[in-house]
Design a protein around this motif. Structure first.
Motif, mmCIF file in Angstrom:
data_model
loop_
_atom_site.group_PDB
_atom_site.id
_atom_site.type_symbol
_atom_site.label_atom_id
_atom_site.label_comp_id
_atom_site.label_asym_id
_atom_site.label_seq_id
_atom_site.Cartn_x
_atom_site.Cartn_y
_atom_site.Cartn_z
ATOM 1 N N ASP A 1 0.817 -1.210 0.000
ATOM 2 C CA ASP A 1 0.000 0.000 0.000
ATOM 3 C C ASP A 1 0.857 1.269 0.000
ATOM 4 O OD1 ASP A 1 -2.376 1.402 -0.044
ATOM 5 O OD2 ASP A 1 -2.603 1.414 2.137
ATOM 6 N N GLY A 2 1.850 1.304 -0.903
ATOM 7 C CA GLY A 2 2.668 2.497 -1.054
ATOM 8 C C GLY A 2 3.739 2.683 -0.002
ATOM 9 N N THR A 3 3.978 1.662 0.801
ATOM 10 C CA THR A 3 4.988 1.753 1.852
ATOM 11 C C THR A 3 5.998 0.625 1.719
ATOM 12 O OG1 THR A 3 3.381 2.750 3.367
ATOM 13 C CG2 THR A 3 5.374 1.863 4.345
ATOM 14 N N LEU A 4 7.260 0.978 1.879
ATOM 15 C CA LEU A 4 8.370 0.038 1.833
ATOM 16 C C LEU A 4 8.845 -0.182 3.268
ATOM 17 C CD1 LEU A 4 10.193 -1.278 -0.473
ATOM 18 C CD2 LEU A 4 11.763 0.619 -0.038
ATOM 19 N N PHE A 5 8.861 -1.435 3.719
ATOM 20 C CA PHE A 5 9.300 -1.757 5.074
ATOM 21 C C PHE A 5 10.687 -2.386 5.002
ATOM 22 C CE2 PHE A 5 4.671 -1.903 5.022
ATOM 23 C CZ PHE A 5 4.361 -1.049 6.078
ATOM 24 N N ILE A 6 11.628 -1.830 5.783
ATOM 25 C CA ILE A 6 13.033 -2.188 5.655
ATOM 26 C C ILE A 6 13.623 -2.553 7.017
ATOM 27 C CG2 ILE A 6 15.342 -1.295 5.097
ATOM 28 C CD1 ILE A 6 13.822 -1.634 2.618
ATOM 29 N N ASN B 1 8.394 8.592 -3.168
ATOM 30 C CA ASN B 1 9.414 9.641 -3.089
ATOM 31 C C ASN B 1 10.526 9.371 -2.088
ATOM 32 O OD1 ASN B 1 8.154 10.106 -0.588
ATOM 33 N ND2 ASN B 1 6.795 11.658 -1.465
ATOM 34 N N GLY B 2 10.512 8.234 -1.399
ATOM 35 C CA GLY B 2 11.566 7.912 -0.454
ATOM 36 C C GLY B 2 11.438 8.606 0.889
ATOM 37 N N ARG B 3 10.340 9.288 1.145
ATOM 38 C CA ARG B 3 10.165 9.994 2.414
ATOM 39 C C ARG B 3 10.006 8.983 3.554
ATOM 40 N NH1 ARG B 3 5.733 11.442 5.336
ATOM 41 N NH2 ARG B 3 4.344 10.703 3.678
ATOM 42 N N LEU B 4 10.690 9.260 4.668
ATOM 43 C CA LEU B 4 10.590 8.396 5.837
ATOM 44 C C LEU B 4 9.263 8.644 6.533
ATOM 45 C CD1 LEU B 4 12.026 6.345 7.740
ATOM 46 C CD2 LEU B 4 12.818 8.336 9.052
ATOM 47 N N ARG B 5 8.443 7.605 6.642
ATOM 48 C CA ARG B 5 7.158 7.719 7.349
ATOM 49 C C ARG B 5 7.322 7.480 8.841
ATOM 50 N NH1 ARG B 5 2.726 4.977 3.173
ATOM 51 N NH2 ARG B 5 2.820 6.668 1.649
ATOM 52 N N TRP B 6 8.099 6.464 9.184
ATOM 53 C CA TRP B 6 8.432 6.230 10.587
ATOM 54 C C TRP B 6 9.611 5.278 10.683
ATOM 55 C CZ3 TRP B 6 8.020 1.093 11.433
ATOM 56 C CH2 TRP B 6 7.007 0.367 10.793
#
Length: 202
Positions: free
Chosen positions: A160-165, A180-185
């Motif tokens: 859903d548009g989020t990359l978990f690393i 866009n590579g913005r950090l969500r959390w």
């Protein structure tokens, strides 16, 4: 080393020819080798292959003096012939200590894009492998972080548009916007070994 496959072949990174990994295609029908990249190629394969957009993608490192160049390579799934390459970034000296570990580079394909995670860097690329954004995370190489060797290389999880690393050398799980590579959390997790998956998601 995780394989991927299409209707006719399974693709994998392997050490059958020696200490330098190759990318290999095996026929599903009988397990015979359909093609294999040369062990003598100038680069060192540091990621498992990934199928996306009709191409087989993998990352390689080419050493040049004190730094290493990370390149995303597109291979023809039918023949193994190189169809293109995109230089992504230059890796710091700490990577060289990790190279004997066969590399800490992971690929994921989702939402019509490719995502590369390596040495504290996370990159988002378009369907042709062109880098769109790059984020640098707090990272300690294996010489400075003894827990590095206990962490598994995790392919990025996308939902859903989020990359978990979670990468070796980091002590946190990060959620990054795929657009866009913005950090969500980012949540610190002490002595984390691997990401398993997403629970309760359809």
């Amino acid at each position: 080393m995780r394989p991927v496959w299409d209707a006719q072949r399974v693709f994998t990174r392997r050490l059958a020819l020696g200490g330098k990994p190759t990318i290999t295609a095996l026929r599903l029908a009988d397990g015979a080798v359909a093609w294999e990249t040369p062990e003598t190629a100038p680069g060192f394969w540091v990621s498992d292959p990934m199928l996306s957009g009709g191409m087989l993608w993998a990352c390689e490192v080419v050493s040049s003096g004190l730094s290493d160049s990370l390149t995303l390579v597109a291979l023809d799934p039918a023949t193994g012939v190189r169809r293109g390459a995109r230089r992504l970034t230059t890796l710091e000296n700490a990577w060289q200590a990790a190279q004997g570990y066969l590399g800490d580079c992971q690929l994921a394909a989702a939402e019509g894009r490719l995502f590369v995670a390596t040495s504290g860097c996370v990159l988002g690329c378009d369907a042709d492998g062109q880098p769109l954004w790059m984020r640098r995370q707090p990272w300690l190489g294996p010489q400075a972080n003894g827990w590095w060797w206990h962490q598994a290389g995790n392919a990025p999880l996308v939902h859903d548009g989020t990359l978990f690393i979670l990468q070796p050398g980091t002590q946190a799980v990060s959620a990054i916007d795929t657009a866009n590579g913005r950090l969500r959390w980012r949540v610190p997790v002490t002595l984390a070994k691997r990401l398993i998956g997403l629970a309760g998601r359809g």
